[in-house]
Design a protein around this motif. Structure first.
Motif, PDB file in Angstrom:
ATOM      1  N   UNK A 140       0.840  -1.199   0.000  1.00  0.00           N
ATOM      2  CA  UNK A 140       0.000   0.000   0.000  1.00  0.00           C
ATOM      3  C   UNK A 140       0.877   1.251   0.000  1.00  0.00           C
ATOM      4  N   UNK A 141       0.308   2.364  -0.441  1.00  0.00           N
ATOM      5  CA  UNK A 141       1.057   3.614  -0.555  1.00  0.00           C
ATOM      6  C   UNK A 141       1.573   4.113   0.790  1.00  0.00           C
ATOM      7  N   UNK A 142       0.869   3.780   1.875  1.00  0.00           N
ATOM      8  CA  UNK A 142       1.301   4.235   3.207  1.00  0.00           C
ATOM      9  C   UNK A 142       2.356   3.327   3.832  1.00  0.00           C
ATOM     10  N   UNK A 143       2.723   2.256   3.121  1.00  0.00           N
ATOM     11  CA  UNK A 143       3.731   1.293   3.589  1.00  0.00           C
ATOM     12  C   UNK A 143       3.331   0.569   4.873  1.00  0.00           C
ATOM     13  N   UNK A 144       2.086   0.700   5.297  1.00  0.00           N
ATOM     14  CA  UNK A 144       1.638   0.069   6.540  1.00  0.00           C
ATOM     15  C   UNK A 144       1.026  -1.308   6.305  1.00  0.00           C
ATOM     16  N   UNK A 145       0.590  -1.552   5.073  1.00  0.00           N
ATOM     17  CA  UNK A 145      -0.060  -2.821   4.745  1.00  0.00           C
ATOM     18  C   UNK A 145       0.485  -3.333   3.413  1.00  0.00           C
ATOM     19  N   UNK A 146       0.356  -4.637   3.207  1.00  0.00           N
ATOM     20  CA  UNK A 146       0.634  -5.206   1.896  1.00  0.00           C
ATOM     21  C   UNK A 146      -0.267  -6.405   1.660  1.00  0.00           C
ATOM     22  N   UNK A 147      -0.457  -6.750   0.405  1.00  0.00           N
ATOM     23  CA  UNK A 147      -1.255  -7.912   0.014  1.00  0.00           C
ATOM     24  C   UNK A 147      -0.338  -8.955  -0.604  1.00  0.00           C
ATOM     25  N   UNK A 148      -0.705 -10.215  -0.449  1.00  0.00           N
ATOM     26  CA  UNK A 148       0.070 -11.308  -1.038  1.00  0.00           C
ATOM     27  C   UNK A 148      -0.866 -12.387  -1.555  1.00  0.00           C
ATOM     28  N   UNK A 149      -0.382 -13.128  -2.569  1.00  0.00           N
ATOM     29  CA  UNK A 149      -1.163 -14.213  -3.161  1.00  0.00           C
ATOM     30  C   UNK A 149      -0.223 -15.350  -3.532  1.00  0.00           C
ATOM     31  N   UNK A 150      -0.819 -16.529  -3.788  1.00  0.00           N
ATOM     32  CA  UNK A 150       0.042 -17.647  -4.155  1.00  0.00           C
ATOM     33  C   UNK A 150      -0.716 -18.894  -4.536  1.00  0.00           C
ATOM     34  N   UNK A 151      -0.020 -20.014  -4.387  1.00  0.00           N
ATOM     35  CA  UNK A 151      -0.544 -21.295  -4.828  1.00  0.00           C
ATOM     36  C   UNK A 151      -1.666 -21.861  -3.990  1.00  0.00           C
ATOM     37  N   UNK A 152      -1.941 -21.253  -2.837  1.00  0.00           N
ATOM     38  CA  UNK A 152      -3.018 -21.754  -1.979  1.00  0.00           C
ATOM     39  C   UNK A 152      -4.384 -21.159  -2.322  1.00  0.00           C
ATOM     40  N   UNK A 153      -4.473 -20.407  -3.433  1.00  0.00           N
ATOM     41  CA  UNK A 153      -5.723 -19.841  -3.936  1.00  0.00           C
ATOM     42  C   UNK A 153      -6.298 -18.761  -3.021  1.00  0.00           C
ATOM     43  N   UNK A 154      -5.468 -18.229  -2.134  1.00  0.00           N
ATOM     44  CA  UNK A 154      -5.935 -17.294  -1.113  1.00  0.00           C
ATOM     45  C   UNK A 154      -5.260 -15.933  -1.272  1.00  0.00           C
ATOM     46  N   UNK A 155      -6.011 -14.883  -0.954  1.00  0.00           N
ATOM     47  CA  UNK A 155      -5.513 -13.511  -0.963  1.00  0.00           C
ATOM     48  C   UNK A 155      -5.381 -13.050   0.488  1.00  0.00           C
ATOM     49  N   UNK A 156      -4.192 -12.572   0.850  1.00  0.00           N
ATOM     50  CA  UNK A 156      -3.931 -12.123   2.213  1.00  0.00           C
ATOM     51  C   UNK A 156      -3.679 -10.621   2.234  1.00  0.00           C
ATOM     52  N   UNK A 157      -4.183  -9.965   3.290  1.00  0.00           N
ATOM     53  CA  UNK A 157      -3.836  -8.574   3.564  1.00  0.00           C
ATOM     54  C   UNK A 157      -3.120  -8.546   4.908  1.00  0.00           C
ATOM     55  N   UNK A 158      -1.920  -7.920   4.944  1.00  0.00           N
ATOM     56  CA  UNK A 158      -1.047  -7.973   6.115  1.00  0.00           C
ATOM     57  C   UNK A 158      -0.831  -6.601   6.740  1.00  0.00           C
ATOM     58  N   UNK A 159      -0.576  -6.598   8.045  1.00  0.00           N
ATOM     59  CA  UNK A 159      -0.051  -5.427   8.734  1.00  0.00           C
ATOM     60  C   UNK A 159       1.466  -5.565   8.775  1.00  0.00           C
ATOM     61  N   UNK A 160       2.167  -4.579   8.233  1.00  0.00           N
ATOM     62  CA  UNK A 160       3.621  -4.670   8.115  1.00  0.00           C
ATOM     63  C   UNK A 160       4.293  -4.749   9.477  1.00  0.00           C
ATOM     64  N   UNK A 161       3.886  -3.884  10.395  1.00  0.00           N
ATOM     65  CA  UNK A 161       4.577  -3.767  11.681  1.00  0.00           C
ATOM     66  C   UNK A 161       4.418  -4.994  12.561  1.00  0.00           C
ATOM     67  N   UNK A 162       3.198  -5.563  12.589  1.00  0.00           N
ATOM     68  CA  UNK A 162       2.933  -6.676  13.511  1.00  0.00           C
ATOM     69  C   UNK A 162       3.080  -8.045  12.862  1.00  0.00           C
ATOM     70  N   UNK A 163       3.196  -8.086  11.526  1.00  0.00           N
ATOM     71  CA  UNK A 163       3.290  -9.347  10.772  1.00  0.00           C
ATOM     72  C   UNK A 163       2.039 -10.210  10.934  1.00  0.00           C
ATOM     73  N   UNK A 164       0.919  -9.564  11.197  1.00  0.00           N
ATOM     74  CA  UNK A 164      -0.354 -10.275  11.340  1.00  0.00           C
ATOM     75  C   UNK A 164      -1.197 -10.093  10.084  1.00  0.00           C
ATOM     76  N   UNK A 165      -2.000 -11.110   9.774  1.00  0.00           N
ATOM     77  CA  UNK A 165      -2.923 -10.988   8.647  1.00  0.00           C
ATOM     78  C   UNK A 165      -4.160 -10.219   9.101  1.00  0.00           C
ATOM     79  N   UNK A 166      -4.527  -9.216   8.321  1.00  0.00           N
ATOM     80  CA  UNK A 166      -5.709  -8.412   8.615  1.00  0.00           C
ATOM     81  C   UNK A 166      -6.958  -9.002   7.983  1.00  0.00           C
ATOM     82  N   UNK A 167      -6.793  -9.550   6.771  1.00  0.00           N
ATOM     83  CA  UNK A 167      -7.922 -10.168   6.072  1.00  0.00           C
ATOM     84  C   UNK A 167      -7.418 -11.360   5.250  1.00  0.00           C
ATOM     85  N   UNK A 168      -8.311 -12.301   5.026  1.00  0.00           N
ATOM     86  CA  UNK A 168      -8.041 -13.418   4.123  1.00  0.00           C
ATOM     87  C   UNK A 168      -9.276 -13.628   3.270  1.00  0.00           C
ATOM     88  N   UNK A 169      -9.034 -13.728   1.959  1.00  0.00           N
ATOM     89  CA  UNK A 169     -10.142 -13.965   1.045  1.00  0.00           C
ATOM     90  C   UNK A 169      -9.865 -15.220   0.226  1.00  0.00           C
TER      91      UNK A 169
END
Length: 280
Positions: free
Chosen positions: A53-82
């Motif tokens: 994200x533009x604020x560098x506070x969050x990022x999204x990731x995707x891969x072979x597990x067919x899942x979309x993740x949204x992360x908090x950069x500082x805490x390394x916790x997932x905020x959302x999973x789709x």
């Protein structure tokens, strides 16, 4: 490594299912893991793409597990999973006001939009125009540029609800829109990178010399869109002059193995690369 983003220090996604954040100022060439700031673990299969994200506070990731993740950069916790894609998810981007929309493209030939603010686990929109795997995407304002193995580049105008289709006739591995919004850099599996005019679909320039026939190799723009940068299957990094199409730099890297991803830092005027040797 399959993906890299330099919006943060350096963020990488890998076939070992992890995402790592590095500080290049603390890295030492003789120590592979030096400069490591944080590791993010949740994916069950390889990580194929990351987007910050533009604020560098969050990022999204995707891969072979067919899942979309949204992360908090500082805490390394997932905020959302789709979940919802029927195949591996190859590409991800962030857009909308405050980067509150995550966009994902999949092997299932669909592009899906997810609302970060909503509690719903369903996509807010799904595009099904691709006839084969969606391999890459780029979000730019109200436009979404999508590349597919079907050899088509599709540009979605999300405000007008219109899709424009350009036939490249080769499987597409990478797309990036220029800063002025008038052209798109397109990498394909015929060892060619094309600069395509968005208005009429014509090729403005092409860039050759690298090898890209079997793997997803990405390219990017740098130096205020004056330079084209790409990895290569022969273990080289290439840079071309955007206007002239001539190779201006060729650098050996990654022990001769496939260089699959590149990223450019506009602030530092430096580039980073990731490859099949696990290095960055």
């Amino acid at each position: 490594m399959d993906s890299i983003d330099w919006a943060l220090p350096i963020l990488t996604g890998s076939s070992d299912r992890s995402i790592r954040l590095y500080n290049p100022l603390k890295a030492k060439p003789s120590i592979p893991s030096s400069g490591l700031v944080q590791t993010y673990s949740a994916h069950g299969y390889e990580v194929l793409d990351v987007a910050v994200a533009a604020d560098n506070a969050r990022f999204a990731s995707v891969g072979g597990d067919k899942t979309v993740f949204l992360w908090d950069v500082a805490t390394a916790r997932t905020l959302r999973r789709w979940a919802g894609h029927a195949g591996r998810v190859n590409a991800v981007g962030l857009g909308g006001e405050g980067d509150q929309v995550v966009v994902s493209g999949s092997f299932d030939a669909t592009v899906r939009l997810w609302d970060c603010k909503s509690s719903s686990t369903k996509p807010i929109q799904t595009f099904e125009e691709a006839k084969d795997s969606v391999s890459t995407l780029h979000v730019a304002g109200h436009e979404l540029v999508v590349g597919s193995v079907d050899g088509r580049m599709r540009t979605y105008d999300l405000r007008m609800g219109i899709v424009y289709v350009d036939v490249v006739a080769q499987p597409i591995t990478s797309v990036q829109q220029t800063r002025d919004g008038n052209a798109v850099l397109v990498s394909t599996l015929d060892s060619t990178i094309r600069l395509m005019d968005k208005g009429n679909g014509q090729m403005l320039q092409c860039y050759k010399g690298h090898t890209n026939k079997d793997f997803r190799v990405r390219s990017c723009l740098g130096m205020a869109d004056a330079v084209v940068i790409s990895g290569s299957e022969d273990g080289q990094l290439y840079a071309w002059d955007l206007l002239e199409g001539k190779v201006i730099e060729k650098v050996g890297a990654h022990e001769g193995k496939v260089v699959s991803a590149v990223a450019f830092s506009g602030a530092k005027k430096e580039w980073a690369s990731a490859g099949a040797d696990g290095g960055r």
